[in-house]
Structures are given as structure tokens and as C-alpha cells.
Design a protein around this motif. Structure first.
Motif, PDB file in Angstrom:
ATOM      1  N   ARG A 274      90.351 193.399   7.009  1.00  0.00           N
ATOM      2  CA  ARG A 274      90.468 192.626   8.031  1.00  0.00           C
ATOM      3  C   ARG A 274      91.982 192.371   8.422  1.00  0.00           C
ATOM      4  O   ARG A 274      92.726 192.412   7.466  1.00  0.00           O
ATOM      5  CB  ARG A 274      89.866 191.129   7.815  1.00  0.00           C
ATOM      6  CG  ARG A 274      90.502 190.209   6.495  1.00  0.00           C
ATOM      7  CD  ARG A 274      90.041 188.968   6.285  1.00  0.00           C
ATOM      8  NE  ARG A 274      90.681 188.293   5.339  1.00  0.00           N
ATOM      9  CZ  ARG A 274      91.476 187.578   5.435  1.00  0.00           C
ATOM     10  NH1 ARG A 274      92.308 187.652   6.539  1.00  0.00           N
ATOM     11  NH2 ARG A 274      92.310 187.121   4.278  1.00  0.00           N
ATOM     12  N   PRO A 275      92.352 192.519   9.327  1.00  0.00           N
ATOM     13  CA  PRO A 275      93.839 192.136   9.971  1.00  0.00           C
ATOM     14  C   PRO A 275      94.088 190.811   9.640  1.00  0.00           C
ATOM     15  O   PRO A 275      93.304 189.884   9.814  1.00  0.00           O
ATOM     16  CB  PRO A 275      93.907 192.539  11.345  1.00  0.00           C
ATOM     17  CG  PRO A 275      92.405 192.483  11.989  1.00  0.00           C
ATOM     18  CD  PRO A 275      91.487 192.502  10.852  1.00  0.00           C
ATOM     19  N   ILE A 276      95.413 190.555   9.314  1.00  0.00           N
ATOM     20  CA  ILE A 276      96.015 189.431   9.011  1.00  0.00           C
ATOM     21  C   ILE A 276      97.396 189.255   9.670  1.00  0.00           C
ATOM     22  O   ILE A 276      98.034 190.648   9.843  1.00  0.00           O
ATOM     23  CB  ILE A 276      96.278 188.995   7.611  1.00  0.00           C
ATOM     24  CG1 ILE A 276      97.190 190.184   6.846  1.00  0.00           C
ATOM     25  CG2 ILE A 276      94.740 189.056   6.607  1.00  0.00           C
ATOM     26  CD1 ILE A 276      97.681 189.770   5.507  1.00  0.00           C
ATOM     27  N   GLU A 277      98.120 188.125   9.929  1.00  0.00           N
ATOM     28  CA  GLU A 277      99.342 188.061  10.451  1.00  0.00           C
ATOM     29  C   GLU A 277     100.382 187.512   9.602  1.00  0.00           C
ATOM     30  O   GLU A 277      99.817 186.401   9.060  1.00  0.00           O
ATOM     31  CB  GLU A 277      99.225 187.144  12.026  1.00  0.00           C
ATOM     32  CG  GLU A 277      98.500 188.026  12.944  1.00  0.00           C
ATOM     33  CD  GLU A 277      98.638 187.409  14.395  1.00  0.00           C
ATOM     34  OE1 GLU A 277      99.639 186.626  14.443  1.00  0.00           O
ATOM     35  OE2 GLU A 277      97.736 187.596  14.984  1.00  0.00           O
ATOM     36  N   LEU A 278     101.522 188.239   9.454  1.00  0.00           N
ATOM     37  CA  LEU A 278     102.424 187.845   8.572  1.00  0.00           C
ATOM     38  C   LEU A 278     103.537 186.773   9.381  1.00  0.00           C
ATOM     39  O   LEU A 278     104.052 187.561  10.218  1.00  0.00           O
ATOM     40  CB  LEU A 278     103.142 188.799   7.699  1.00  0.00           C
ATOM     41  CG  LEU A 278     102.310 189.655   6.921  1.00  0.00           C
ATOM     42  CD1 LEU A 278     103.172 191.057   6.439  1.00  0.00           C
ATOM     43  CD2 LEU A 278     101.803 188.959   5.548  1.00  0.00           C
ATOM     44  N   PRO A 279     103.648 185.610   9.087  1.00  0.00           N
ATOM     45  CA  PRO A 279     104.692 184.852   9.589  1.00  0.00           C
ATOM     46  C   PRO A 279     106.265 185.412   9.455  1.00  0.00           C
ATOM     47  O   PRO A 279     106.307 186.004   8.265  1.00  0.00           O
ATOM     48  CB  PRO A 279     104.582 183.432   9.333  1.00  0.00           C
ATOM     49  CG  PRO A 279     103.895 183.649   8.085  1.00  0.00           C
ATOM     50  CD  PRO A 279     103.080 184.900   7.995  1.00  0.00           C
ATOM     51  N   PRO A 280     107.126 184.988  10.385  1.00  0.00           N
ATOM     52  CA  PRO A 280     108.631 185.462   9.781  1.00  0.00           C
ATOM     53  C   PRO A 280     109.090 184.789   8.715  1.00  0.00           C
ATOM     54  O   PRO A 280     108.618 183.502   8.339  1.00  0.00           O
ATOM     55  CB  PRO A 280     109.295 185.267  11.031  1.00  0.00           C
ATOM     56  CG  PRO A 280     108.557 184.253  11.885  1.00  0.00           C
ATOM     57  CD  PRO A 280     107.118 184.611  11.626  1.00  0.00           C
ATOM     58  N   THR A 281     110.072 185.353   7.817  1.00  0.00           N
ATOM     59  CA  THR A 281     110.501 184.610   6.656  1.00  0.00           C
ATOM     60  C   THR A 281     111.953 184.412   7.227  1.00  0.00           C
ATOM     61  O   THR A 281     112.459 184.342   8.088  1.00  0.00           O
ATOM     62  CB  THR A 281     110.573 185.619   5.585  1.00  0.00           C
ATOM     63  OG1 THR A 281     111.644 187.024   5.883  1.00  0.00           O
ATOM     64  CG2 THR A 281     109.339 186.479   5.217  1.00  0.00           C
ATOM     65  N   GLU A 282     112.251 183.523   6.126  1.00  0.00           N
ATOM     66  CA  GLU A 282     113.690 182.949   6.550  1.00  0.00           C
ATOM     67  C   GLU A 282     114.843 184.083   6.268  1.00  0.00           C
ATOM     68  O   GLU A 282     114.413 184.927   5.468  1.00  0.00           O
ATOM     69  CB  GLU A 282     114.043 181.905   5.180  1.00  0.00           C
ATOM     70  CG  GLU A 282     113.167 180.576   5.185  1.00  0.00           C
ATOM     71  CD  GLU A 282     113.430 179.698   6.740  1.00  0.00           C
ATOM     72  OE1 GLU A 282     114.317 179.858   6.945  1.00  0.00           O
ATOM     73  OE2 GLU A 282     112.296 179.238   6.889  1.00  0.00           O
TER      74      GLU A 282
END
Length: 363
Positions: A274-282
Motif C-alpha cells: 500500500r502506498p504511504i506518505e513520508l512527511p518532510p524531516t528536520e
């Protein structure tokens, strides 16, 4: 005095008679000087396989390819005393004619081409470039039933990476992609000679060949979308697996990264997660992921009882190249590297990642 006047009367009469004779002795449609021979500048270019080629006019060799393999080109000046002439092409040392080309007298600069593939001397050619990914499978590329390139597996490279394909006017060739293991034809298509450089880009998912893929995109343009499929090549694989995401500052010691709460199960039937979304990191923080045995935090999915010890701590990790708004659609496999002797003896399990978007880029 009378004699002088008589002479003067005769002279103009003779001159007029001579001019009249010259005017009527040359008919209008006849030329005093016949057409001189025409000189043309001829460029010959092409390529050959296995044989040196000769170019013949009126039974005489006027040019030679100079080599029996690869591209050639030469320029020469020719004299034509007829409106057109024929250039014959043959193998060096033979009399059989492979092909003919026509040249004309009323054009100074002319080009003739010959692309010889070992069987036929074509007038035109295209460059066909290959790039594709097939996971654990080796694929062959055929033209009109003949293998012209082979490669794939865990790389995108084919040998050769491109070929010249000859064409006659209006001709088309049949291109096929075949699974080397079982000779199954995976793709059949026709190509024409309309474009000088053409690209064959494809992805084999284990069942069929795709020439294009609809890549999903993240709903939030600051995120990156991730989806993957996995097939192991290692004989001690002990799945199924999860992909566990981690984050940290190091780009080399990924085992120092800290686990996040992002985890996805990898299907066992070779389909995508299933596709997931990685949020931006610091700033300064990088994502990585690790193959772990289903439901665990750190257990690697391999039976290591009989492997060369120690198991390197970097085993099963992979750094993520984060791209905001981008998609990483990854075809994953694995490799085992073992050093059985010396001070560096150990076993490492490596993650091999193919970003499918890269295979559909044309350069």
C-alpha cells in the motif's frame, strides 16, 4: 582608279557572303561545343558488420569502407558524362552485388548511405537504445526473431546498450522482448524508421512488460510517496518481511538511525505495498528503511546459523533519497556478500533498489 573602285565593291560582297554562310551553317538547336562531363562531390557513409565493403562504378572500385566492423565515411569527387549513374555495393573480394545506389549529374553535392548488418545493405538506419528493469529475470530483445541484446536482472544494463537498425523506405521491423529462462514472449511491437534515435523503456513485474506506468503522487506536495514490491534472491531468506522506516543524521552508519512509527507489510505474492506518505524531516535528518522479519523491530529475515560470522550491522538497511512531491515506486531485491577469510570476514545482506521512474526517463 576604276580598278580600285571595282575592288572595293567586291570586298563588302565577300564579307556579307561569309556572314550569311556562318549564320545558316549552324542550326539553332545544335551546340558548337558538346556538354562537358559533370563533376560531383559524393559523400559515402554507413556501417558494416564482419565485411569490408567496396563501392563500384562502371566496373571500377571508387571507394572502400576501410574496415570490416563499425561506422565509416568518405568523400570523393566523381566525373559523370551521363545524366545519371549507378553505384554498386559489394563485399571486398566478391562479385555479388549487395545493393545499388543512384547518383545524378545535375546535383553537385550528393550523399549515399549503406548500413550493412551482415545480411542486408540498408539505405537508412536508426539508433535504438535499451533501458529496462526485470528484477531477478534476464530478458532478451529480438528484432525480426533475431536476438540483438540481452540483460536486465538487478541492473538496467543491456549488452549492447544500443544498436543500429537498417530500414528500407516504408519498412517496419518487429521488436520482441523475451524471458530468457523460458523463452516466453513478453512484448511484441513494430518500429519504423521515421525517428533517427528511438528508445525502448520498459519494466517487467514478473508477469508482464510495461512500457509505461501511472505513478501515484502524494496528496501533500511536501511529502514523498513510497510503495514497493520485493522478491528475494538469497538462499537463506526467511520471510515474510516488513519495511521499517528510520531517521537519523548519518548517511553511512544507518544502523545508528532511530526507528519511526512508519512500517508497511510487504506482500508475499510479488505485488506492491500500500502506498504511504513520508512527511518532510528536520534539516540534517535523513530517512532510511530496513528489512525486518514481520512484526519485529530489528530481526533480519535470514537464517544465519551457517553463515560466515559476524553479520555486518549495516545489513538490510537502505538510505532514502527524499524528494518533496515525488514518488519512490521501488522494485526491491537482495544480495548476500560473504568474506570467508581474513580480518574482514563477515556476511552482509544488501538491499537492491530500483526506482521505476528512472527507467522511463529518456536522455
Amino acid at each position: 582608279m576604276k580598278q580600285l573602285l571595282k575592288t572595293n565593291k567586291i570586298t563588302p560582297t565577300i564579307v556579307i557572303a561569309m556572314i550569311t554562310f556562318l549564320l545558316f551553317s549552324c542550326k539553332k538547336q545544335e551546340k558548337v561545343v558538346q556538354d562537358p562531363p559533370h563533376i560531383i562531390k559524393l559523400e559515402i557513409r554507413g556501417s558494416t558488420v564482419n565485411d569490408t565493403l567496396q563501392f563500384v562504378k562502371n566496373g571500377k572500385v571508387i571507394a572502400e569502407s576501410g574496415k570490416s566492423e563499425g561506422e565509416f565515411g568518405m568523400n570523393l569527387m566523381l566525373t559523370l558524362d551521363q545524366p545519371e549513374a549507378e553505384i554498386q555495393i559489394r563485399k571486398k573480394g566478391q562479385t555479388d552485388i549487395l545493393a545499388t545506389r543512384k547518383i545524378v549529374a545535375d546535383k553537385f553535392e550528393q550523399v549515399i548511405k549503406c548500413y550493412y548488418n551482415g545480411e542486408t545493405a540498408y539505405d537508412e538506419t536508426i539508433i535504438l537504445k535499451f533501458k529496462g528493469y526485470s528484477g531477478v529475470h534476464t530478458l532478451q530483445i529480438l528484432i525480426d526473431g533475431k536476438v540483438i541484446a540481452e540483460g536486465g536482472g538487478i541492473t538496467s544494463y543491456y549488452s549492447p546498450e544500443q544498436v543500429n537498425i537498417g530500414f528500407e523506405p516504408e519498412q517496419k521491423h518487429q521488436i520482441q522482448i523475451r524471458n530468457k529462462a523460458n523463452n516466453a514472449i513478453l512484448l511484441t511491437k513494430e518500429i519504423s524508421g521515421e525517428e533517427a534515435v528511438q528508445n525502448l523503456r520498459f519494466y517487467f513485474d514478473g508477469l508482464k512488460v510495461h512500457e509505461s506506468i501511472n505513478f501515484p503522487t502524494p496528496s501533500n506536495p511536501t511529502n514523498m510517496l513510497f510503495t514497493a514490491k520485493f522478491e528475494s534472491k538469497v538462499n537463506v531468506y526467511n520471510g515474510p518481511i516488513d519495511i521499517l522506516f528510520l531517521s537519523g543524521t548519518s548517511t553511512t552508519k544507518l544502523y545508528e538511525h532511530t526507528a519511526t512509527n512508519i512500517r508497511i507489510e510487504v506482500p508475499t505474492d510479488g505485488t506492491f505495498t500500500r502506498p504511504i506518505e513520508l512527511p518532510p524531516t528536520e534539516p540534517g535528518i535523513r530517512y532510511s528503511y530496513k528489512f525486518v522479519k514481520r512484526g519485529t523491530l530489528s530481526d533480519i529475515p535470514y537464517i544465519t546459523t551457517n553463515e560466515v560470522m559476524p553479520i555486518k550491522p549495516e545489513s538490510c538497511y537502505r538510505l532514502v533519497n527524499f524528494e518533496a512531491g515525488g514518488t519512490l515506486m521501488a522494485d526491491l531485491t537482495d544480495v548476500k556478500n560473504a568474506r570467508p577469510t581474513g580480518s574482514l570476514k563477515s556476511t552482509t545482506f544488501l538491499v537492491v533498489e530500483a526506482n521505476l521512474k528512472e527507467f522511463f526517463k529518456v536522455y
